[in-house]
Design a protein around this motif. Sequence first.
Motif, PDB file in Angstrom:
ATOM      1  N   VAL A 176      52.603  37.015  97.011  1.00  0.00           N
ATOM      2  CA  VAL A 176      53.556  37.125  97.944  1.00  0.00           C
ATOM      3  C   VAL A 176      54.990  37.506  97.283  1.00  0.00           C
ATOM      4  O   VAL A 176      55.491  37.208  96.236  1.00  0.00           O
ATOM      5  CB  VAL A 176      54.026  35.824  98.846  1.00  0.00           C
ATOM      6  CG1 VAL A 176      54.355  34.642  97.811  1.00  0.00           C
ATOM      7  CG2 VAL A 176      54.944  35.909  99.856  1.00  0.00           C
ATOM      8  N   LYS A 177      55.569  38.547  97.917  1.00  0.00           N
ATOM      9  CA  LYS A 177      56.916  39.028  97.179  1.00  0.00           C
ATOM     10  C   LYS A 177      58.197  38.039  97.473  1.00  0.00           C
ATOM     11  O   LYS A 177      58.111  37.758  98.511  1.00  0.00           O
ATOM     12  CB  LYS A 177      57.251  40.510  97.527  1.00  0.00           C
ATOM     13  CG  LYS A 177      56.098  41.613  97.260  1.00  0.00           C
ATOM     14  CD  LYS A 177      56.446  42.862  97.878  1.00  0.00           C
ATOM     15  CE  LYS A 177      55.478  43.880  97.732  1.00  0.00           C
ATOM     16  NZ  LYS A 177      55.576  45.249  98.207  1.00  0.00           N
ATOM     17  N   PRO A 178      59.041  38.152  96.354  1.00  0.00           N
ATOM     18  CA  PRO A 178      60.059  37.390  96.663  1.00  0.00           C
ATOM     19  C   PRO A 178      61.063  38.033  97.607  1.00  0.00           C
ATOM     20  O   PRO A 178      61.165  39.314  97.665  1.00  0.00           O
ATOM     21  CB  PRO A 178      60.915  37.512  95.085  1.00  0.00           C
ATOM     22  CG  PRO A 178      59.774  37.826  94.276  1.00  0.00           C
ATOM     23  CD  PRO A 178      58.966  38.576  95.095  1.00  0.00           C
ATOM     24  N   PRO A 179      61.392  37.198  98.551  1.00  0.00           N
ATOM     25  CA  PRO A 179      61.982  37.697  99.977  1.00  0.00           C
ATOM     26  C   PRO A 179      63.345  38.237  99.629  1.00  0.00           C
ATOM     27  O   PRO A 179      63.968  37.969  98.543  1.00  0.00           O
ATOM     28  CB  PRO A 179      62.278  36.363 100.814  1.00  0.00           C
ATOM     29  CG  PRO A 179      62.176  35.243  99.841  1.00  0.00           C
ATOM     30  CD  PRO A 179      61.283  35.718  98.710  1.00  0.00           C
ATOM     31  N   SER A 180      63.804  39.261 100.251  1.00  0.00           N
ATOM     32  CA  SER A 180      65.179  39.682 100.122  1.00  0.00           C
ATOM     33  C   SER A 180      66.024  39.867 101.619  1.00  0.00           C
ATOM     34  O   SER A 180      65.431  40.344 102.432  1.00  0.00           O
ATOM     35  CB  SER A 180      65.342  40.986  99.597  1.00  0.00           C
ATOM     36  OG  SER A 180      66.395  41.800  99.340  1.00  0.00           O
ATOM     37  N   PRO A 181      67.095  38.985 101.929  1.00  0.00           N
ATOM     38  CA  PRO A 181      67.924  38.276 100.732  1.00  0.00           C
ATOM     39  C   PRO A 181      66.890  37.131 100.454  1.00  0.00           C
ATOM     40  O   PRO A 181      66.010  36.514 101.033  1.00  0.00           O
ATOM     41  CB  PRO A 181      69.098  38.069 101.466  1.00  0.00           C
ATOM     42  CG  PRO A 181      68.702  38.092 103.007  1.00  0.00           C
ATOM     43  CD  PRO A 181      67.809  39.266 103.239  1.00  0.00           C
ATOM     44  N   PRO A 182      67.563  36.547  99.236  1.00  0.00           N
ATOM     45  CA  PRO A 182      66.815  35.380  98.851  1.00  0.00           C
ATOM     46  C   PRO A 182      66.705  34.211  99.649  1.00  0.00           C
ATOM     47  O   PRO A 182      67.565  34.123 100.685  1.00  0.00           O
ATOM     48  CB  PRO A 182      67.542  35.052  97.438  1.00  0.00           C
ATOM     49  CG  PRO A 182      68.225  36.195  97.053  1.00  0.00           C
ATOM     50  CD  PRO A 182      68.598  36.870  98.426  1.00  0.00           C
ATOM     51  N   LEU A 183      65.690  33.250  99.602  1.00  0.00           N
ATOM     52  CA  LEU A 183      65.544  32.144 100.429  1.00  0.00           C
ATOM     53  C   LEU A 183      66.756  31.140 100.463  1.00  0.00           C
ATOM     54  O   LEU A 183      67.511  31.383  99.336  1.00  0.00           O
ATOM     55  CB  LEU A 183      64.261  31.156  99.987  1.00  0.00           C
ATOM     56  CG  LEU A 183      62.936  31.861 100.017  1.00  0.00           C
ATOM     57  CD1 LEU A 183      62.067  30.850  99.210  1.00  0.00           C
ATOM     58  CD2 LEU A 183      62.599  32.090 101.630  1.00  0.00           C
TER      59      LEU A 183
END
Length: 296
Positions: free
Chosen positions: A122-129
């Motif tokens: 799973v990719k790091p979300p953008s914007p961050p959590l």
Amino acid sequence: MKPDETSGARPARRGAQVPVPGEVLAASGDAKRRRLELHDLFSKVLSDGEAPHGDLVSGQGEALSLVQHDHELLVALREEEFSGFVWSELSHRLAGYGLGVIGAWIVSGEIYRRATEKGRPVKPPSPPLTRDERVAIASDAVTMGIELFLKKGLVGKDWDPLRGARLSTYFIGACVLCFANQCRRQLAQRALSDQDVFIPDFAWDAATPSAERVALARLGLGTILAPKPKAKSKTTAQYPSDVVNLVVSYSVLGYASSEISDLISSETTRYSASAVRKMLSSYRKQAKEQIEGGRA
């Protein structure tokens, strides 16, 4: 992939002295004393919030001692058939331990590498959590991880410290396996929240919404998916209505069939991209019929 699958894990050496069930936690006749012994055992099995650095199973010294502690706890759990004081206490300790490890890994980004290693990228979300999102994801992943550990690791006998994995390592692996789905669900909630805005100057008359949006706005999913008296839909009937509702909602938000299948699947029930496409096809057909027939 098994929760306890790690690189470099080695099986216990044959001939290593490990306790047999009859020698473990011998009945003392004093329930209070036995509980104190178990509390002491728990403290040896689970460290205070430290992430596991790998398995130590070499059959001697500190490594053998750690294996013995895990094995003693496993025997105690089996004696109570995973439903007594030992499991109740362990599950609470696992929750605190898991939140500490998974929460720290989410903040550092380590969780994304671990999930990829487990085959659940799973990719790091953008914007961050956000902080609230991190807490929600960690809590859900740990909760599901405890359930997976109990079902597969203990009841299913998939975990045994003598085969190469500490309890802490196996359990955290179970949480990592559950992380991807919980992260995607949280991001789906974010997307739904982003859609819930009021734009007063929007030219509604000039807009040309799709059949799905018209149906959602005018009829609601319950009406669209309700089977007709003489022509019951075989496709929607074979899937739970709440699952079909999620499929349609994710489709409206722009998710692809393969992404939707991951979002709606769980550890016990899997839906393929093909099944998602069948649900959407049946839904679109019913929505079109109702709109063209003037029933909206």
